[in-house]
Design an enzyme around this catalytic site. Structure first.
Site, PDB file in Angstrom:
ATOM      1  CD  GLU A  64      -1.614  -2.416   1.499  1.00  9.36           C
ATOM      2  OE1 GLU A  64      -0.459  -2.576   1.959  1.00  9.36           O
ATOM      3  OE2 GLU A  64      -2.405  -3.363   1.317  1.00  9.36           O
ATOM      4  N   PRO A 272      12.211 -12.738  -0.459  1.00 13.67           N
ATOM      5  CG  PRO A 272      13.116 -14.126   1.169  1.00 13.67           C
ATOM      6  CD  PRO A 272      13.494 -13.108   0.145  1.00 13.67           C
ATOM      7  NE  ARG A 273       4.215  -8.637   0.371  1.00 10.96           N
ATOM      8  CZ  ARG A 273       3.946  -7.605  -0.425  1.00 10.96           C
ATOM      9  NH1 ARG A 273       4.723  -7.332  -1.444  1.00 10.96           N
ATOM     10  NH2 ARG A 273       2.885  -6.852  -0.197  1.00 10.96           N
ATOM     11  N   GLY A 314      13.104  -2.279   0.344  1.00 11.21           N
ATOM     12  CA  GLY A 314      13.171  -1.103  -0.504  1.00 11.21           C
ATOM     13  C   GLY A 314      14.080  -1.211  -1.707  1.00 11.21           C
ATOM     14  CD  GLU A 315      18.903  -2.808  -1.400  1.00 12.64           C
ATOM     15  OE1 GLU A 315      19.806  -1.969  -1.283  1.00 12.64           O
ATOM     16  OE2 GLU A 315      19.072  -4.039  -1.280  1.00 12.64           O
ATOM     17  CG  ASN A 339       1.999  -3.989  -8.479  1.00 12.27           C
ATOM     18  OD1 ASN A 339       1.600  -4.192  -9.613  1.00 12.27           O
ATOM     19  ND2 ASN A 339       2.174  -2.778  -7.991  1.00 12.27           N
ATOM     20  N   PRO A 340       2.274  -7.078 -10.528  1.00 14.42           N
ATOM     21  CG  PRO A 340       0.814  -7.667 -12.276  1.00 14.42           C
ATOM     22  CD  PRO A 340       0.833  -7.288 -10.810  1.00 14.42           C
ATOM     23  CG  LEU A 341       0.697  -2.848 -12.426  1.00  7.09           C
ATOM     24  CD1 LEU A 341      -0.156  -1.792 -11.750  1.00  7.09           C
ATOM     25  CD2 LEU A 341       0.378  -2.929 -13.914  1.00  7.09           C
ATOM     26  CD  GLU A 342       6.195  -2.686  -7.253  1.00  7.66           C
ATOM     27  OE1 GLU A 342       6.921  -3.670  -6.976  1.00  7.66           O
ATOM     28  OE2 GLU A 342       5.618  -1.993  -6.394  1.00  7.66           O
TER      29      GLU A 342
END
Length: 432
Positions: A64, A272-273, A314-315, A339-342
């Protein structure tokens, strides 16, 4: 009267169970120590340095925060003299806020949705407006904010069928909460229809598009890309397995070993998430007899390094820019995907598993525009994944076409942040 009684029961239930909630947070902190830190903020005790009278924007966790980035940047530019407070609910979301907006926004946790906690929070902050995102519907906080005449805005509104099933059970509580929003901006018409079905007013519910499309290559990403590139020491080809969950890494490792038979120089980057799983994933790679280096070690990769474990926050965006192929985690089980947009922003070919339910509409666009490869849930998934990785490496034209198609989707759907800012500006006092 029915709603007020329901809200009273809701408040009493959570107030009575506050000790249990705190115990749950402490138990969770045994795996992630950040959950026992800043516990006062969970109870509404806002840090002393935070100024009142701000625009409060809530982003639950990392995804988010990333999705709101463009919107927050536009708010900061439009209101340079007005404080902006960005709240989260998870430690990882908090870390992401610090990385993206250090020194430019105020930050604290959103309190538990319990009457005294939210009362303390609102008393200290006295927001000029409250902005919630997607399905963040906190009946108590919403009711108290409306009672103080604080304008409420819901951006990037999303109501999946699963959420609808859960919220319908609480319609007596959720429907009045929705009516307290001055504006509800939905990602698409189906989501707007779901909000209306739950009780939102047609006059306040609008389709704005999806904030997640409003991403761009920033100076920060470029700088981080250069930093990672120096450590990668011109290694290639690079396959990233992003936002992985339990079970994903084992699958990726199995597929990697099979792909390496034909492409022995392949580098697998595991991301990893959840930070609390970094060590477990590291051990999994060692147990598989793979040569692995942690990103946190900050050392260059050797030519014999097989796995690079990004145990940092953040990387990922910068890592996407350096990749050749991207596989999205959380799609091979019932997590619903990420998210596949990144990766599409960097024109990278994307492979996903059978479950993209969290991004159903975006995934539909990717499928229609031939911007993604999706694997079936049946059969030998690791072999199928390895084969697709090999195919893309052997067919650079196919990989390029997939990436270009994804990039086109991103560019064609941008603009939700500007629309959301316009709605927010209409809710703020004229002297803001």
């Amino acid at each position: 009267m029915k709603y007020h009684l329901a809200l009273l029961l809701y408040r009493l239930f959570f107030l009575i169970n506050l000790p249990v909630i705190i115990i749950v947070l402490l138990i969770r902190s045994t795996k992630h120590k950040a959950y026992r830190q800043r516990l006062g903020e969970r109870l509404g005790l806002v840090p002393g340095g935070i100024k009142p009278g701000s625009i409060v924007i809530h982003a639950a966790s990392v995804g988010e925060v990333m999705a709101l980035k463009a919107f927050v940047e536009q708010v900061l530019a439009a209101y340079p003299t007005l404080p902006v407070t960005l709240t989260t609910f998870t430690p990882t979301g908090s870390e992401q806020v610090k990385k993206l907006f250090a020194g430019r926004v105020q930050h604290c946790y959103l309190p538990l949705d319990i009457w005294p906690c939210s009362a303390l929070f609102l008393h200290k902050l006295a927001p000029k407006a409250m902005v919630f995102m997607e399905t963040e519907l906190w009946p108590n906080l919403i009711s108290q904010s409306a009672g103080k005449n604080i304008p409420l805005l819901l951006v990037n509104g999303r109501l999946s069928e699963n959420s609808m099933k859960n919220y319908r059970k609480l319609s007596w509580l959720i429907a009045p909460a929705l009516k307290r929003f001055a504006a509800i901006l939905s990602q698409s018409q189906p989501h707007r229809d779901n909000f209306l079905a739950l009780g939102a007013s047609p006059d306040t519910c609008t389709v704005s598009g999806n904030l997640k499309f409003d991403i761009s290559q920033t100076t920060e990403i470029s700088n981080k890309q250069q930093e990672l590139s120096r450590l990668m020491a011109s290694r290639g080809p690079v396959w990233i397995a992003a936002s992985t969950h339990e079970g994903d890494e084992q699958l990726m490792v199995e597929a990697y070993k099979k792909a390496c038979v034909e492409v022995p120089e392949l580098l697998l980057v595991l991301v990893p998430r959840h930070p609390e799983r970094f060590e477990k994933v590291h051990q999994l790679c060692l147990d598989a007899d793979l040569s692995v280096i942690k990103r946190s070690a900050n050392q260059p990769l050797g030519q014999d390094t097989q796995v690079w474990l990004l145990d940092t926050l953040g990387e990922l965006m910068a890592a996407y820019a350096l990749s050749d192929i991207v596989t999205i985690g959380g799609t091979f089980s019932h997590i619903g995907g990420h998210n596949p947009l990144e990766p599409a922003l960097f024109k990278k070919p994307v492979i996903v598993g059978s479950d993209m339910s969290n991004f159903a509409e975006i995934h539909q666009q990717f499928t229609q525009e031939q911007a993604v490869i999706q694997l079936a849930a049946t059969g030998d998934v690791s072999t199928a994944l390895a084969q697709q990785v090999q195919n893309l490496l052997e067919s650079p034209q196919q990989a390029q076409t997939l990436g270009e198609n994804g990039y086109h989707i991103v560019r064609q759907n941008q603009g939700a942040s500007a629309f959301s800012l316009k709605q927010l500006s209409q809710l703020l006092p004229e002297n803001s």
